[in-house]
Structure formats: structure tokens, C-alpha cells
Design an enzyme around this catalytic site. Structure first.
Site, mmCIF file in Angstrom:
data_model
loop_
_atom_site.group_PDB
_atom_site.id
_atom_site.type_symbol
_atom_site.label_atom_id
_atom_site.label_comp_id
_atom_site.label_asym_id
_atom_site.label_seq_id
_atom_site.Cartn_x
_atom_site.Cartn_y
_atom_site.Cartn_z
ATOM 1 N N ARG A 263 0.843 -1.198 0.000
ATOM 2 C CA ARG A 263 0.000 0.000 0.000
ATOM 3 C C ARG A 263 0.870 1.237 0.000
ATOM 4 O O ARG A 263 1.831 1.338 0.761
ATOM 5 C CB ARG A 263 -0.914 -0.003 1.234
ATOM 6 C CG ARG A 263 -1.822 -1.231 1.251
ATOM 7 C CD ARG A 263 -2.818 -1.216 2.373
ATOM 8 N NE ARG A 263 -3.629 -2.444 2.305
ATOM 9 C CZ ARG A 263 -4.602 -2.752 3.148
ATOM 10 N NH1 ARG A 263 -4.903 -1.926 4.139
ATOM 11 N NH2 ARG A 263 -5.278 -3.867 3.019
ATOM 12 N N ARG A 278 2.084 0.739 10.317
ATOM 13 C CA ARG A 278 1.630 1.156 8.984
ATOM 14 C C ARG A 278 2.807 1.109 8.016
ATOM 15 O O ARG A 278 3.676 1.972 8.031
ATOM 16 C CB ARG A 278 1.054 2.578 9.064
ATOM 17 C CG ARG A 278 0.341 3.054 7.791
ATOM 18 C CD ARG A 278 -0.314 4.400 7.999
ATOM 19 N NE ARG A 278 -1.304 4.373 9.059
ATOM 20 C CZ ARG A 278 -2.562 3.952 8.893
ATOM 21 N NH1 ARG A 278 -2.990 3.582 7.711
ATOM 22 N NH2 ARG A 278 -3.392 3.936 9.934
ATOM 23 N N GLU A 350 -6.778 -1.426 15.192
ATOM 24 C CA GLU A 350 -7.324 -2.363 14.205
ATOM 25 C C GLU A 350 -6.308 -3.434 13.819
ATOM 26 O O GLU A 350 -5.161 -3.134 13.501
ATOM 27 C CB GLU A 350 -7.738 -1.592 12.949
ATOM 28 C CG GLU A 350 -8.307 -2.507 11.881
ATOM 29 C CD GLU A 350 -8.500 -1.785 10.539
ATOM 30 O OE1 GLU A 350 -8.647 -0.555 10.557
ATOM 31 O OE2 GLU A 350 -8.487 -2.470 9.508
ATOM 32 N N SER A 353 -10.354 -6.481 9.719
ATOM 33 C CA SER A 353 -11.555 -5.795 9.263
ATOM 34 C C SER A 353 -12.374 -6.803 8.479
ATOM 35 O O SER A 353 -11.883 -7.362 7.501
ATOM 36 C CB SER A 353 -11.148 -4.609 8.384
ATOM 37 O OG SER A 353 -12.253 -3.788 8.122
ATOM 38 N N ARG A 391 0.900 -6.709 12.384
ATOM 39 C CA ARG A 391 0.288 -6.114 13.572
ATOM 40 C C ARG A 391 0.119 -7.155 14.675
ATOM 41 O O ARG A 391 0.156 -6.819 15.858
ATOM 42 C CB ARG A 391 -1.044 -5.462 13.219
ATOM 43 C CG ARG A 391 -0.852 -4.166 12.439
ATOM 44 C CD ARG A 391 -2.147 -3.395 12.233
ATOM 45 N NE ARG A 391 -1.891 -2.188 11.448
ATOM 46 C CZ ARG A 391 -2.819 -1.275 11.158
ATOM 47 N NH1 ARG A 391 -4.064 -1.437 11.581
ATOM 48 N NH2 ARG A 391 -2.502 -0.208 10.441
#
Length: 427
Positions: A263, A278, A350, A353, A391
Site C-alpha cells: 500500500r 503502517r 485495528e 476488518s 500487527r
RNA sequence: GGAGAGAUGGCCGAGUGGUCGAAGGUACUCCCCUGCUAAGGGAGCGUAGGGUUUAUAGCCUUACCGAGGGUUCGAAUCCCUCUCUCUCCGCCA
């Protein structure tokens, strides 16, 4: 992509539901384009019908050896008229399609109204954050002594990359293996190995394109269409059924894949710059199910449960959040976020999801099954992370750290770590 | 990288300019026959749009024979570009 019939039949109702997720539908523009489209399409099709009929006549006449010059004269200008009409129609359909492709999914009735994550609703909380009798370090500091190295990663690639050494690299691998084995063994998923580069049709199918091109990395090619690095395995896994009609007996389709995700994180400058929360590249184990429409909300619950099972097995406290309309992703009709406890940040973050997309993705993909009337019908797609591996590693380092700088590994991982139960500093 | 062949409906497979959305087979659905998990006979059976309509019914209509352009009154069929598949050679983790 929404069903255009919905916009035609109930424009105001649809606009109202979209408003619940903070999207303003330009109804006037839609109506203008639609009215024009209808007029132009009718005209074009009339001309095409006339041409087809005349050509057929010519064919028949010639077969009988008759003179065709009369018919030819009659349609002398038809070709030009048709061209004009077809061009105009095409020119109109482009903006209409674009408009449609940029409209987000409708939120399910159970989705709370709201603008931001502040309006999300906590559904449940599992596990109790540990009480520490020493000063808690964040994963960057815990990891530093165990093989987490950002300097070298930056040298190799730049910011937002990480490098793991030794036991930590193995832990990363162990996590992915454990997740895959759990989902294939206990939850009934079929493991899939997929391409990490995909074409634009695939990106369009799951909704990354055309709206989110700037979030993607792509690879230019000289002769062929460019390819995109997948931002999630959702893209290849869901697109497996693009342009397919699946036999009903094969449903539900349950796929799991472990892949890197890429990403660009455009627009997130300054956010989560420390650590590996991130990154431009991270690993994720992704769950995807393709199901009959009537089942998709039940599937969302079970699939979310599959992701939760991993957190529970790893002894990580978490909470389950129901996202409000304004915080949901573009393609989702309903989303649960699983947020893991990070003691150093003193908050939940988070880690998964899970969403039901209903037919939003499958409509773009024309992914269907044969229903009980033997007619093709759009599938529903449901997916979720199970889990984000990077994560999860962060959560383990932070939650299971010990005063001496070591990290106690959950028992579920021991078999994957060659029996190692504790990661010791200075590896 | 070099040489060649190909891409047609769920599947197989015909079709090289004209009543072709496409023969035939197979699968599937319905009916008939057959006293029994077989065989035979008949019928049906693509997808996505648009118009009309209370209607996802019916009727009318458009597009689609790998994708995109072109030639033509008319293209599955001719021309161009691209993609993919297969065979042989070379190279290669």
C-alpha cells in the site's frame, strides 16, 4: 457498484441511504444523464434495427438475383447517422459509468449512523489487558533487542519498511503458518496461493479501481497493460470467480491465502510513522467467502469469529467494533473491526476488518451462481483479515513482553517455533 | 527470445461475407415409453442491456463467436493491433 436499476427506480431513497454514510449523491446530474441516455439509446437502437433489417433484405434480394439499388439508396445516409448516434451514446455512457463506479455501497440497516470512528459501536470485549509491574515498552523498543531493524530496511527500500532477523523473523513466519493451519484445519477454508501482481480488471472487480488508484503500487510494462501490486489478498481471492457461474452445490466458497500486501499509504504522511503499524509492505492472512445472498450476514458473523479465534488462541485482548456508516470502506455494506490491545499505546488498534459487500463487488465482477430457478444470480462476497501478520507480531511483542526484555510466546505458537517458548534479547 | 497452430454457447464441436444467436453432440429441465438405478421417443434450454409494463411475466428490440480497432449495405467469417493457450527450439529459479 450499485444496481443501476435501484437508482432509476428509487433515486431519492437511495440518495437518503447513501447520506447515512456521508456520501452526497448528485441526483440532478444522474437524472440529466439518465434522461439523455434513454433518448440516445432508443434512437441508436432504432437505427441499428433499421440497418439490420435492410441488410437482411439486401441479402435475400441478392440471393434471388434481384436488383438492390433501390434499397441501397434508401439507406445511403443511415451509416453516417448511426455513427453519430453511437458516438454520442458512447460519449454519454462514459460519465454515467464513472458516476456509478464512484458511488459507495449502501450501508446495511443494522449499521449505525455516524461520521467517524468516534461513532463506531463496541459490540464486545474479549480478554483483559495485562497489568504490568514494570514500565511497558512499545514494540519498537522490545523488538530492537530481538531483531527488529528499521535502519537496514530504510537503507534497502526507504521509509515504511521493516526488516526482521532471527527469532523475530521466525515468529513472523510462525504466525502466518499458525493462522493458515487454523483456518484450513478448523474453519474449513481452502488454502490458495495467488499472484501478487494483478491486472486492472481485478482491481476494478473488488473496488480498488477506479477510485483508489493513488493508494496502489503499480508495475509498468512496455508492451502490455500495467500490473498492480495487491494491497490485500482479497483482490486475487475474490476475483477468482470473476465472470464465472458457480454451481450451487459448490457454495459456499471459502478461500484463505497468506500474502504480502502493498500500500502506498498516500495521504497518511505523519500517521503511525514509528514502528511497523503502517507499512508499505506487510503480510496478511486473508479470509474470503462467496456465498448465496440469503447467507451473507450469517457468514459475516462466522467469518469474524474465525478471525477472533486467532486472537483468542494467541492470548491477545481485543474488542469487536461495528463500524458506523461514515467509517466504512467504499465497498462494504457492513463491517466489524477487530481491535487488539496495544499496552504501549494504551489503546485498541485495528488488526482485522471483516465486511459483507453483498453484491457490490460481484456485480462488477459478474460473479454468479445458479439459483433454485436455475437462473444466474449474483453471489455475495464476505471477507476479513485473519489476521494482519505484522500487527499481530506487534501485539505479541507488546502484550507478552517481560521485565527482562524477553517475550513469552503463546503456547499455540510453540510447535511453529521449534519448541522455543521465549524470545530472548541479544539474539 | 525464435518458429508454428489455435481461441465459437455449461462442456465438446461445425461454420471463411448475407434470412447465424450460431448446425450437431453432450450435459441439464419437462413429458412419453419402459416393471425397476439402463436404453428409447418428443419438447425446451445462452448472457447482458434498452423500450413497454404493476411485474424479476409477456411482447418488441440492441449488443455479444478471446479483447480492441478497421473494411462493408451486411462480419463468427476479410484486414490491423493486443491478450491468452498449445507444440517445437533456445534460455532459465
Amino acid at each position: 457498484m450499485l444496481d443501476i436499476q435501484l437508482l432509476r427506480n428509487d433515486l431519492d431513497g437511495t440518495a437518503a441511504r447513501l447520506a447515512a454514510r456521508g456520501y452526497t449523491l448528485d441526483t440532478a446530474r444522474f437524472q440529466t444523464l439518465e434522461a439523455e441516455r434513454k433518448q440516445l439509446q432508443t434512437r441508436t437502437q432504432e437505427l441499428q434495427a433499421k440497418r439490420n433489417a435492410s441488410s437482411k433484405q439486401i441479402g435475400m434480394a441478392k440471393a434471388k438475383g434481384e436488383d438492390v439499388s433501390a434499397i441501397m439508396a434508401e439507406i445511403a445516409t443511415l451509416g453516417d447517422e448511426l455513427k453519430v448516434a453511437e458516438t454520442a451514446l458512447e460519449a454519454l455512457q462514459a460519465p454515467l459509468n464513472t458516476l456509478l463506479m464512484f458511488i459507495p455501497n449502501l450501508p446495511h440497516e443494522s449499521v449505525p449512523a455516524g461520521k467517524s470512528d468516534a461513532d463506531n459501536v463496541e459490540i464486545s470485549r474479549v480478554g483483559t489487558p495485562r497489568a504490568f509491574d514494570f514500565v511497558v515498552k512499545d514494540h519498537v523498543d522490545v523488538g530492537a533487542a530481538l531483531g527488529l531493524d528499521f535502519e537496514t530496511a530504510t537503507k534497502l527500500a526507504g521509509a515504511r519498511f521493516s526488516l526482521l532477523r532471527g527469532g523475530l523473523a521466525r515468529l513472523h513466519r510462525a504466525l502466518a503458518q499458525f493462522m493458515l493451519d487454523t483456518h484450513t484445519g478448523a474453519h474449513g477454508y481452502t488454502e490458495v496461493y495467488v499472484p501478487y501482481l494483478v491486472n486492472s480488471d481485478s482491481m476494478r472487480g473488488t473496488g480498488q479501481l477506479p477510485k483508489f488508484e493513488e493508494d496502489l503500487f503499480h508495475v509498468p510494462r512496455t508492451d502490455a497493460e500495467k500490473l498492480y501490486l495487491i494491497p490485500t489478498a482479497e483482490v486475487p481471492l475474490t476475483n477468482m470467480v470473476r465472470d464465472e457461474i458457480v454451481a450451487r452445490e459448490q457454495l459456499p466458497l471459502q478461500f484463505v491465502a497468506h500474502t504480502p500486501c502493498f500500500r502506498s499509504e498516500a495521504g497518511s504522511y505523519g500517521r503511525d510513522t514509528r514502528g511497523m503499524i503502517r507499512q508499505h509492505q506487510f503480510d496478511k492472512v486473508e479470509l474470503v467467502q462467496l456465498v448465496e445472498p440469503a447467507q451473507s450476514y450469517a457468514t459475516l458473523e462466522t467469518l469474524t469469529g474465525h478471525a477472533e479465534a486467532i486472537l483468542q488462541a494467541l492470548g491477545l485482548p481485543y474488542r469487536k467494533m461495528l463500524l458506523c456508516g461514515g467509517d466504512m470502506g467504499f465497498s462494504a455494506a457492513k463491517t466489524y473491526d477487530l481491535e487488539v490491545w496495544l499496552p504501549a499505546q494504551n489503546t485498541y488498534r485495528e488488526i482485522s476488518s471483516c465486511s459483507n459487500f453483498e453484491a457490490f463487488q460481484t456485480r462488477r465482477m459478474q460473479a454468479r451462481f445458479r439459483n433454485d430457478k436455475n437462473k444466474p444470480e449474483l453471489l455475495h462476497s464476505v471477507n476479513g483479515s485473519g489476521l494482519a501478520v505484522g500487527r499481530t507480531l506487534v501485539a505479541i511483542l507488546e502484550n507478552h513482553q517481560q521485565a527482562d526484555g524477553s517475550v513469552a510466546l503463546p503456547a499455540a505458537l510453540w510447535p511453529y517455533m521449534g519448541g522455543v517458548q521465549v524470545l530472548q534479547p541479544a539474539c
